[in-house]
Design an enzyme around this catalytic site. Structure first.
Site, mmCIF file in Angstrom:
data_model
loop_
_atom_site.group_PDB
_atom_site.id
_atom_site.type_symbol
_atom_site.label_atom_id
_atom_site.label_comp_id
_atom_site.label_asym_id
_atom_site.label_seq_id
_atom_site.Cartn_x
_atom_site.Cartn_y
_atom_site.Cartn_z
ATOM 1 N N SER A 126 0.825 -1.210 0.000
ATOM 2 C CA SER A 126 0.000 0.000 0.000
ATOM 3 C C SER A 126 0.855 1.253 0.000
ATOM 4 C CB SER A 126 -0.893 0.016 1.250
ATOM 5 O OG SER A 126 -1.532 1.286 1.402
ATOM 6 N N TYR A 150 -1.379 -0.508 10.663
ATOM 7 C CA TYR A 150 -1.704 -1.168 9.381
ATOM 8 C C TYR A 150 -0.570 -0.935 8.381
ATOM 9 C CZ TYR A 150 -3.426 -1.406 4.628
ATOM 10 O OH TYR A 150 -3.541 -1.648 3.280
ATOM 11 N N LYS A 154 2.425 -3.515 6.494
ATOM 12 C CA LYS A 154 2.733 -3.586 5.060
ATOM 13 C C LYS A 154 4.238 -3.419 4.842
ATOM 14 C CE LYS A 154 -1.369 -4.167 3.272
ATOM 15 N NZ LYS A 154 -1.716 -5.470 2.665
HETATM 16 C C1 WQD Z 1 -9.506 9.955 0.768
HETATM 17 C C2 WQD Z 1 -9.742 11.459 0.936
HETATM 18 C C3 WQD Z 1 -9.986 12.159 3.215
HETATM 19 C C4 WQD Z 1 -13.755 9.949 3.848
HETATM 20 C C5 WQD Z 1 -6.970 4.970 2.944
HETATM 21 C C6 WQD Z 1 -5.976 4.189 3.725
HETATM 22 C C7 WQD Z 1 -4.946 3.597 2.808
HETATM 23 C C8 WQD Z 1 -5.587 2.843 1.677
HETATM 24 C C9 WQD Z 1 -6.653 3.675 0.968
HETATM 25 C C10 WQD Z 1 -5.426 0.476 2.153
HETATM 26 C C11 WQD Z 1 -8.957 12.079 2.090
HETATM 27 C C12 WQD Z 1 -11.285 12.380 2.439
HETATM 28 C C13 WQD Z 1 -12.591 10.474 3.325
HETATM 29 C C14 WQD Z 1 -14.837 10.811 4.141
HETATM 30 C C15 WQD Z 1 -13.539 12.670 3.360
HETATM 31 N N1 WQD Z 1 -6.163 1.634 2.153
HETATM 32 N N2 WQD Z 1 -12.496 11.815 3.076
HETATM 33 N N3 WQD Z 1 -14.686 12.154 3.883
HETATM 34 O O1 WQD Z 1 -7.179 8.003 3.722
HETATM 35 O O2 WQD Z 1 -6.272 8.341 1.350
HETATM 36 O O3 WQD Z 1 -6.334 6.061 2.304
HETATM 37 O O4 WQD Z 1 -7.559 4.135 1.968
HETATM 38 O O5 WQD Z 1 -4.305 0.321 1.748
HETATM 39 O O6 WQD Z 1 -4.159 2.729 3.574
HETATM 40 O O7 WQD Z 1 -5.319 5.104 4.591
HETATM 41 O O8 WQD Z 1 -8.466 7.178 1.686
HETATM 42 O O9 WQD Z 1 -10.842 7.293 1.095
HETATM 43 O O10 WQD Z 1 -10.205 7.402 3.550
HETATM 44 O O11 WQD Z 1 -9.730 9.358 2.050
HETATM 45 O O12 WQD Z 1 -13.430 13.893 3.149
HETATM 46 O O13 WQD Z 1 -15.940 10.380 4.626
HETATM 47 O O14 WQD Z 1 -11.114 11.687 1.221
HETATM 48 O O15 WQD Z 1 -9.723 13.245 4.100
HETATM 49 O O16 WQD Z 1 -8.572 13.387 1.711
HETATM 50 P P1 WQD Z 1 -7.026 7.517 2.313
HETATM 51 P P2 WQD Z 1 -9.891 7.753 2.131
#
Ligand code: WQD
Length: 352
Positions: A126, A150, A154
């Site tokens: 990841s 997590y 990885k």
């Molecule tokens: C994306 C953007 C949030 C939810 C995570 C894991 C990573 C990987 C992918 C496994 C950010 C914003 C989010 C919401 C929002 N998983 N957001 N409202 O955090 O980049 O990565 O998933 O490998 O390990 O950390 O993805 O989709 O949570 O967030 O505004 O309800 O959307 O702040 O900018 P992230 P995400």
């Protein structure tokens, strides 16, 4: 070379899409899954999407003897190791669960491979290992910066693979560092159906559009990005799956430039902010998805963006789908899943 690939966690979101693409490319597939965080129904649907030689074994990757037996009985040429826990927040609340499950699963798979002489591995890593990268886009040589258990599992697994490769002269591995996988298979038969309240943006938007949530909480609008909201490198899950096929075929090719273990980014190299995603999703579903601006989520980076050039140069992979297709396919799957749920609920009511 066409091979028989063991996909641990092959009934999961990325695993199931990869099994479909492996079958479409003419490979045989063995799925090993304990269904702790996936659905039997997903595994059952794979042959309907891509006919071919697909076998299902229900079991736990932490049982090294079982993994060794599966590798031997099905004469597997390579392993793609997906099985593991992947919720960042859960890993902070219960780190030992993540170290136990993710690390013992990886050690078990590697031990089984070594015991039977299976020496080709693709590992589901990841981009979270980069943390909040200071320079964008992010190449594989960028420093790692772990911010949660997590992500540490990885990185630790990648290092365990390094040591395994050093001890097994013929072993070849690729650790694929996913950026943000989203979307669903265009058939809408498989996709991402998280249990409970989604942590990730796309499923939360999709459930809001389906009327299951009242509004998207936009975490932070004061970042140094185009519109102040967080920017990420979203990649269509079918593109990601095809990246796994290209990676395992590279390993099976035995070409001279297959090194013992390499880390490879799988991303598009194109970023999108939260508001841009909400706008694109609203286009896909045909109405404005409601949202509210709220404070930042602790631990979030302002922006993340892949340098995808190594995947292209090493095994000729480039993504095909853009944000519009990601939203279209995610919405199509969500709509089908919501309709199926409603029919189920109606059936329950009718039966009373
Ligand atoms: C994306 C953007 C949030 C939810 C995570 C894991 C990573 C990987 C992918 C496994 C950010 C914003 C989010 C919401 C929002 N998983 N957001 N409202 O955090 O980049 O990565 O998933 O490998 O390990 O950390 O993805 O989709 O949570 O967030 O505004 O309800 O959307 O702040 O900018 P992230 P995400």
């Amino acid at each position: 070379m066409k091979g028989r690939i063991l996909a641990t966690g092959g009934a999961g979101y990325i695993g199931s899409h990869t099994c479909v693409e492996l079958l479409r490319a003419g490979h045989s597939v063995v799925i090993l899954d304990n269904f702790e965080n996936s659905d039997r129904e997903v595994a059952a649907r794979i042959p309907a999407i891509a006919p071919g030689d697909v076998r299902l074994v229900e079991g736990d990757v932490r049982d090294a003897r079982l993994v060794a037996d599966v590798l031997t009985q099905h004469d597997c040429d390579a392993v793609i190791h997906f099985a593991g826990k992947k919720a960042v927040g859960e890993s902070v609340a219960d780190p030992l669960l993540y170290y136990h499950d993710n690390l013992s699963g990886a050690v078990s798979v590697l031990s089984a491979m070594r015991s039977v002489g299976c020496d080709r591995l693709v590992f589901s890593s990841s981009a979270t290992v980069y943390g909040a990268a200071k320079v964008l886009p992010i190449p594989e040589t960028a420093p790692t910066s772990i911010s949660n258990p997590y992500g540490r599992t990885k990185l630790m697994t990648e290092e365990i693979i390094d040591d395994t490769a050093a001890a097994m002269p013929d072993f070849r591995a690729l650790s694929l560092r996913y950026f943000n996988p989203v979307g669903a298979h265009p058939s809408a038969l498989i996709g991402e159906n998280p249990r409970g309240v989604p942590n990730n943006l796309f499923p939360y938007i999709a459930q809001t559009a389906a009327g299951l949530r009242d509004a998207v909480q936009v975490y932070g609008s004061d970042y140094d990005t185009a519109d102040g909201t967080g920017s990420r490198d979203y990649i269509h899950v079918v593109d990601l799956a095809r990246g796994h096929v290209a990676a395992v075929e590279h390993l099976l090719s035995d070409s001279a430039n297959v090194l013992p273990h390499r880390r490879v980014n799988l991303g598009t190299g194109t970023g999108a902010t939260v508001l841009q995603v909400i706008r694109a999703f609203s286009e896909a579903c045909g109405f404005d998805v409601p949202y509210r601006l709220v404070p930042r989520r602790p631990g979030d980076a302002a922006a993340s963006l892949a340098d995808p050039s190594l995947a292209r140069s090493l095994f000729g992979w480039t993504p095909s789908f853009g944000l519009a297709e990601m939203c279209r396919d995610h919405w199509r799957f969500q709509s089908a899943a919501t309709a199926q749920r409603d029919v189920g609920l109606l059936g329950l009511v009718a039966a009373q």
